[in-house]
Enzyme design. Structure first.
Site, mmCIF file in Angstrom:
data_model
loop_
_atom_site.group_PDB
_atom_site.id
_atom_site.type_symbol
_atom_site.label_atom_id
_atom_site.label_comp_id
_atom_site.label_asym_id
_atom_site.label_seq_id
_atom_site.Cartn_x
_atom_site.Cartn_y
_atom_site.Cartn_z
ATOM 1 C CB ALA A 1 6.060 -4.044 -1.999
ATOM 2 N NE ARG B 1 4.458 -10.050 2.284
ATOM 3 C CZ ARG B 1 3.708 -8.957 2.381
ATOM 4 N NH1 ARG B 1 2.565 -8.998 3.046
ATOM 5 N NH2 ARG B 1 4.080 -7.832 1.837
ATOM 6 C CG ASN B 2 2.404 -15.903 0.497
ATOM 7 O OD1 ASN B 2 1.557 -16.192 1.328
ATOM 8 N ND2 ASN B 2 2.354 -14.762 -0.197
ATOM 9 N N GLY C 1 0.813 -1.209 0.000
ATOM 10 C CA GLY C 1 0.000 0.000 0.000
ATOM 11 C C GLY C 1 0.847 1.259 0.000
ATOM 12 C CE LYS D 1 0.763 -13.440 -5.705
ATOM 13 N NZ LYS D 1 1.727 -12.398 -5.934
ATOM 14 C CG PHE E 1 -5.392 -0.551 11.549
ATOM 15 C CD1 PHE E 1 -6.769 -0.702 11.678
ATOM 16 C CD2 PHE E 1 -4.566 -1.054 12.544
ATOM 17 C CE1 PHE E 1 -7.310 -1.342 12.789
ATOM 18 C CE2 PHE E 1 -5.100 -1.691 13.654
ATOM 19 C CZ PHE E 1 -6.477 -1.832 13.769
ATOM 20 C CE LYS F 1 -0.530 -9.564 -5.517
ATOM 21 N NZ LYS F 1 -0.615 -8.125 -5.175
#
Length: 400
Positions: A205, A321-322, A66, A257, A92, A172
């Site tokens: 990012a 990161r996944n 973001g 993905k 936030f 996503k």
């Protein structure tokens, strides 16, 4: 693969902004004082449109991606005469270890010190912890939050969005409802009553933040005109964006993905080697395409060859990161939970692949398709501890 220069941009299931004219003089003065001479010159050069006719942009979300999105948009908003200079970003509200509020620090330092440290966002980015105020008067909304928060965000904004507003989702994931899966762009469109495009692609990012060359895909339905506007707003010499008339295909690529990346992480954690990883990526891409077409027969084959497709699979399986957290999970042989690893390794960012794997599994089970998608099914069962990480290669591929 099609390349479009920034300078020439012009089923079975239903599946923050610019300075307002009424902005207080004190806030206006504060922002103006922080602006560089170049920004003032840019504003003077954009005199062809009065402020009331300019598009006002709000970025809903302020995490890693973001913040990068806000940086891209802010740089272009200053150059494009049809856009208001100020870009609002909903943050936030959270308190940093030093006791300061994150949004206050962003506005003071022009930097998201928690999620994108070391990168200046642009003096025209204004962080706002009030969601309703952040989107007030905006007619271009950019949604970029973890997908599990989107339903709540849309409910808060229900009835608050008025006028001719366009949206784009960089989110996503999907929502699984009684009637079946609901894509995030559909959730936004239905709950807020606005058109919603999507932007997905091979986009880590932090690499875009330091202006390394990258590509992305904008998926749109209906008129090409709004897609070209989004392309113009996001494109830079280092971030090339291509429009594709296939919202569902582009969005499902960006969603699925992450499940493939979890599988790739298991392979890395078990040190199975590059051949195995390549095989998993191929099978994963094949299941992505097959499931997308079952859910939305209109999905185009060509979409999978855009940045949102095969390129995003490669990038996410190599450096996302996944993949990284799944690798740590496999190395622990499942003894450490994903929640524990997420908190330790991502420092407040959210892991999308595990929750998406669960949602995909629910869809497959509901439809009786589990045997048709052994990789997707296996990933979820490993994540939940029903199978050991080694099971990632212990099945026979279904020839769909």
């Amino acid at each position: 693969m099609r390349f479009r220069s920034f300078f020439f941009s012009s089923s079975i299931f239903s599946l923050s902004h610019s300075r307002s004219p009424s902005l207080s003089s004190s806030r206006f003065s504060s922002l103006s004082a922080a602006m560089s001479p170049a920004l003032e010159k840019s504003r003077q050069g954009n005199g062809g449109c009065n402020d009331d006719s300019k598009s006002k942009v709000t970025v809903v979300g302020s995490g890693n991606w973001g913040s990068v999105a806000a940086k891209l948009i802010a740089s272009n908003a200053l150059k494009l005469p049809s856009f208001h200079d100020e870009v609002r970003m909903w943050v936030f509200e959270e308190v940093l270890p030093n006791g300061e509020k994150l949004n206050d620090v962003i506005n003071k330092t022009n930097e998201n010190v928690k999620y994108l440290p070391g990168i200046k966002l642009g003096r025209n980015v204004v962080a706002d912890p009030d969601l309703e105020n952040a989107v007030k008067d905006a007619n271009m909304l950019v949604f970029v939050t973890p997908h599990q928060f989107m339903d709540g965000i849309c409910k808060k904004l229900d009835g608050k969005i008025t006028g001719d507003v366009e949206a784009i989702s960089l989110v996503k994931g999907m929502e699984v409802k009684k009637e079946g899966p609901c894509m995030i762009s559909s959730l936004i469109s239905k709950q807020l009553g606005i058109n919603c495009c999507v932007l997905m692609g091979a986009n880590i990012a932090n690499e875009i933040a330091v202006e390394k060359f990258s590509e992305a895909t904008v998926g749109y339905r209906g008129s090409r005109e709004i897609a070209d506007t989004w392309v113009q707003l996001f494109s830079t010499p280092y971030f090339m964006v291509t429009p594709v008339h296939d919202v569902e295909g582009v969005e499902l690529c960006g969603t699925l993905k992450n499940v493939v990346a979890i599988a790739a992480g298991f392979v890395d954690g078990l040190e199975m080697g590059n051949n195995t990883k390549a095989a998993i990526m191929r099978i994963g891409l094949r299941e992505m395409k097959a499931l997308s077409k079952l859910l939305f027969p209109s999905v185009k084959d060509s979409t999978f060859f855009e940045s949102c497709g095969v390129a995003d699979v490669i990038t996410t399986c190599l450096g996302g990161r996944n993949r990284r957290v799944a690798e740590a999970f496999a190395k622990s042989r499942g003894k450490r939970s994903f929640d524990e690893l997420e908190a330790e390794m991502l420092q407040g960012q959210k892991l999308q692949g595990v929750s998406t794997a669960r949602e995909v599994y629910e869809v497959l089970k509901h439809c009786g398709w589990l045997e048709m998608f052994p990789l997707f099914s296996t990933v979820h069962q490993i994540c939940t501890g029903r199978l050991q990480p080694e099971a990632i290669v212990q099945y026979r591929e279904n020839k769909l």
